[in-house]
Design an enzyme around this catalytic site. Sequence first.
Site, PDB file in Angstrom:
ATOM      1  N   ARG A  57       0.833  -1.210   0.000  1.00 34.72           N
ATOM      2  CA  ARG A  57       0.000   0.000   0.000  1.00 34.72           C
ATOM      3  C   ARG A  57       0.867   1.260   0.000  1.00 34.72           C
ATOM      4  O   ARG A  57       0.545   2.254  -0.632  1.00 34.72           O
ATOM      5  CB  ARG A  57      -0.962  -0.001   1.213  1.00 34.72           C
ATOM      6  CG  ARG A  57      -1.735   1.285   1.353  1.00 34.72           C
ATOM      7  CD  ARG A  57      -2.919   1.234   2.322  1.00 34.72           C
ATOM      8  NE  ARG A  57      -2.790   0.303   3.414  1.00 34.72           N
ATOM      9  CZ  ARG A  57      -2.027   0.477   4.498  1.00 34.72           C
ATOM     10  NH1 ARG A  57      -1.317   1.574   4.629  1.00 34.72           N
ATOM     11  NH2 ARG A  57      -1.968  -0.433   5.448  1.00 34.72           N
ATOM     12  N   TYR A 110     -17.740  16.891 -14.330  1.00 33.99           N
ATOM     13  CA  TYR A 110     -18.198  15.495 -14.429  1.00 33.99           C
ATOM     14  C   TYR A 110     -19.215  15.212 -13.315  1.00 33.99           C
ATOM     15  O   TYR A 110     -18.997  15.598 -12.153  1.00 33.99           O
ATOM     16  CB  TYR A 110     -16.983  14.562 -14.318  1.00 33.99           C
ATOM     17  CG  TYR A 110     -17.351  13.123 -14.074  1.00 33.99           C
ATOM     18  CD1 TYR A 110     -18.218  12.448 -14.937  1.00 33.99           C
ATOM     19  CD2 TYR A 110     -16.855  12.434 -12.975  1.00 33.99           C
ATOM     20  CE1 TYR A 110     -18.570  11.125 -14.697  1.00 33.99           C
ATOM     21  CE2 TYR A 110     -17.200  11.111 -12.739  1.00 33.99           C
ATOM     22  CZ  TYR A 110     -18.071  10.470 -13.596  1.00 33.99           C
ATOM     23  OH  TYR A 110     -18.417   9.164 -13.358  1.00 33.99           O
ATOM     24  N   ASP A 180      -8.657  19.135 -13.245  1.00 39.51           N
ATOM     25  CA  ASP A 180      -8.881  17.767 -13.710  1.00 39.51           C
ATOM     26  C   ASP A 180      -8.529  17.760 -15.205  1.00 39.51           C
ATOM     27  O   ASP A 180      -9.232  18.349 -16.016  1.00 39.51           O
ATOM     28  CB  ASP A 180     -10.349  17.393 -13.473  1.00 39.51           C
ATOM     29  CG  ASP A 180     -10.665  15.961 -13.882  1.00 39.51           C
ATOM     30  OD1 ASP A 180      -9.979  15.433 -14.777  1.00 39.51           O
ATOM     31  OD2 ASP A 180     -11.615  15.391 -13.317  1.00 39.51           O
ATOM     32  N   LYS A 205      -9.218   6.766 -18.638  1.00 38.75           N
ATOM     33  CA  LYS A 205      -9.579   7.343 -19.936  1.00 38.75           C
ATOM     34  C   LYS A 205      -8.374   7.319 -20.890  1.00 38.75           C
ATOM     35  O   LYS A 205      -7.895   6.262 -21.223  1.00 38.75           O
ATOM     36  CB  LYS A 205     -10.137   8.753 -19.699  1.00 38.75           C
ATOM     37  CG  LYS A 205     -11.184   8.811 -18.583  1.00 38.75           C
ATOM     38  CD  LYS A 205     -12.408   7.988 -18.936  1.00 38.75           C
ATOM     39  CE  LYS A 205     -13.443   7.738 -17.859  1.00 38.75           C
ATOM     40  NZ  LYS A 205     -13.302   8.079 -16.507  1.00 38.75           N
TER      41      LYS A 205
HETATM   42  O1  P1T Z   1     -14.218   6.729 -13.292  1.00 38.42           O
HETATM   43  P1  P1T Z   1     -13.051   7.285 -12.555  1.00 38.42           P
HETATM   44  O2  P1T Z   1     -11.759   6.714 -12.979  1.00 38.42           O
HETATM   45  O3  P1T Z   1     -13.259   7.276 -11.082  1.00 38.42           O
HETATM   46  O4  P1T Z   1     -12.936   8.832 -12.991  1.00 38.42           O
HETATM   47  C1  P1T Z   1     -13.863   9.810 -12.629  1.00 38.42           C
HETATM   48  C2  P1T Z   1     -13.758  10.983 -13.557  1.00 38.42           C
HETATM   49  C3  P1T Z   1     -13.047  12.085 -13.151  1.00 38.42           C
HETATM   50  N1  P1T Z   1     -12.915  13.186 -13.936  1.00 38.42           N
HETATM   51  C4  P1T Z   1     -13.483  13.225 -15.153  1.00 38.42           C
HETATM   52  C5  P1T Z   1     -13.314  14.451 -16.002  1.00 38.42           C
HETATM   53  C6  P1T Z   1     -14.192  12.131 -15.649  1.00 38.42           C
HETATM   54  O5  P1T Z   1     -14.724  12.215 -16.873  1.00 38.42           O
HETATM   55  C7  P1T Z   1     -14.356  10.979 -14.817  1.00 38.42           C
HETATM   56  C8  P1T Z   1     -15.130   9.790 -15.262  1.00 38.42           C
HETATM   57  N2  P1T Z   1     -15.991  10.043 -16.345  1.00 38.42           N
HETATM   58  C9  P1T Z   1     -16.804   9.131 -16.937  1.00 38.42           C
HETATM   59  C10 P1T Z   1     -16.902   7.854 -16.553  1.00 38.42           C
HETATM   60  C11 P1T Z   1     -17.557   9.662 -18.087  1.00 38.42           C
HETATM   61  O6  P1T Z   1     -18.124   8.892 -18.886  1.00 38.42           O
HETATM   62  O7  P1T Z   1     -17.599  10.890 -18.237  1.00 38.42           O
END
Ligand code: P1T
Length: 392
Positions: A57, A110, A180, A205
């Site tokens: 961890r 988001y 972000d 992503k």
């Molecule tokens: O899904 P995760 O890895 O926890 O990420 C969250 C997140 C954070 N910031 C942005 C700009 C994002 O687009 C996302 C996740 N977004 C999607 C799953 C979506 O389809 O927009």
Amino acid sequence: MTKKIRSYGFSTRSVRIGEEPDFRDGTAGDVVTPLHLSTTYAWEDPSTPHSEFEYIRSHNPTRKVFETKIASVENAKYGLGFASGLAAETAVMQTIFRPGDHVIGFDDLYGGTRRLFADVFTYLDISYVDLANPDDFEKAVRPETKAVWIESPTNPLMKICDISAIAAIAHRNGMIVVVDNTFLSPYFQRPVELGADIVVHSTTKYIGGHSDALGGAIVTSDELLHEKLKTMQNSTGGVLSPFDSYLNIRGIKTLAIRMEQHQKNAFIIARFLEKHPNVEKVYYPGLEYHPGHDIVKRQTTGFGGMLSFNIKGDIKTTKTFLKKLKLFAIAESLGGVESLIELPTLMTHSTVPEDVKQAIGITDTLIRISVGLEDADDLVADLKQALDAVSI
Ligand code: P1T
């Protein structure tokens, strides 16, 4: 070696940094970082750990390479890997906020980020502001405002803000700037260079890039902030797993060429959509009439592979169109090699309050596309047959 590599270009660093072959006796000289699965590391003597690695961890050799790479491509000093984008965001919020703090967020974040603020960090006072207008931002700042939370472009309306201008105002007021950077990735935008104190990512992503690895990251060049964030990472434990570290390392190596191709395809699709009679409006920062076009040209090296549009009609038209598509998958998420399409109001942003969605433009006819790496002609043909088929 690492020192020398730091001065190389983006792709050299994304491929090579953190992965210098190990020539010590008994090692194979891997050119690819091995997947280290051991959850603990043996000590030769109980008074001193054998190395910096004590327990998975706190430290893991595969995650360490990912953290080195993500920091390097963001042109920042420190990187940390988390289990998801939201785990990374949670660690930032737990580290920097205290009860009663005021936060200013872009009004089109988001949906999951808004939900995190609304349902988990209930002790914060958050104002959502259209950061495309720095004057509105300045007016919203109060003595107790601790931070500004930015996406540029925003998800899903693709709004742009002038990160340097916002950062200058924020810093004058003693605030922390969080960006972000999921949508553009460090290939097109490096917010630390623009004044951000903390950059967060959903590496699920573009960084991972193949829709098969969940992850998040925090990047900063501020040593004190990094130490606090690292302590939070270890104390709360939402770390990036070795296998997801491995996949995200592999993803970063091809980020540059993927982003170029995502963007090429996105431009072709944006140009097609803007001319189609059944399309009302296209949101893509690369289009010269996009309200943030001049800013994005100044602060980034590209416009990315995400776009949204309004179809003419109503929710019935939208659903009919989506169901007629053959190549695009109707799915949440983005940034993978395959093209995805979704309806934010019912999917990614379903938890945003209805009045907010209406006020900012997340309507029944707003459709978001994550443009993949398929042949652009095939993507356009698929969109065309589905758009032609809907009767307005
Ligand atoms: O899904 P995760 O890895 O926890 O990420 C969250 C997140 C954070 N910031 C942005 C700009 C994002 O687009 C996302 C996740 N977004 C999607 C799953 C979506 O389809 O927009």
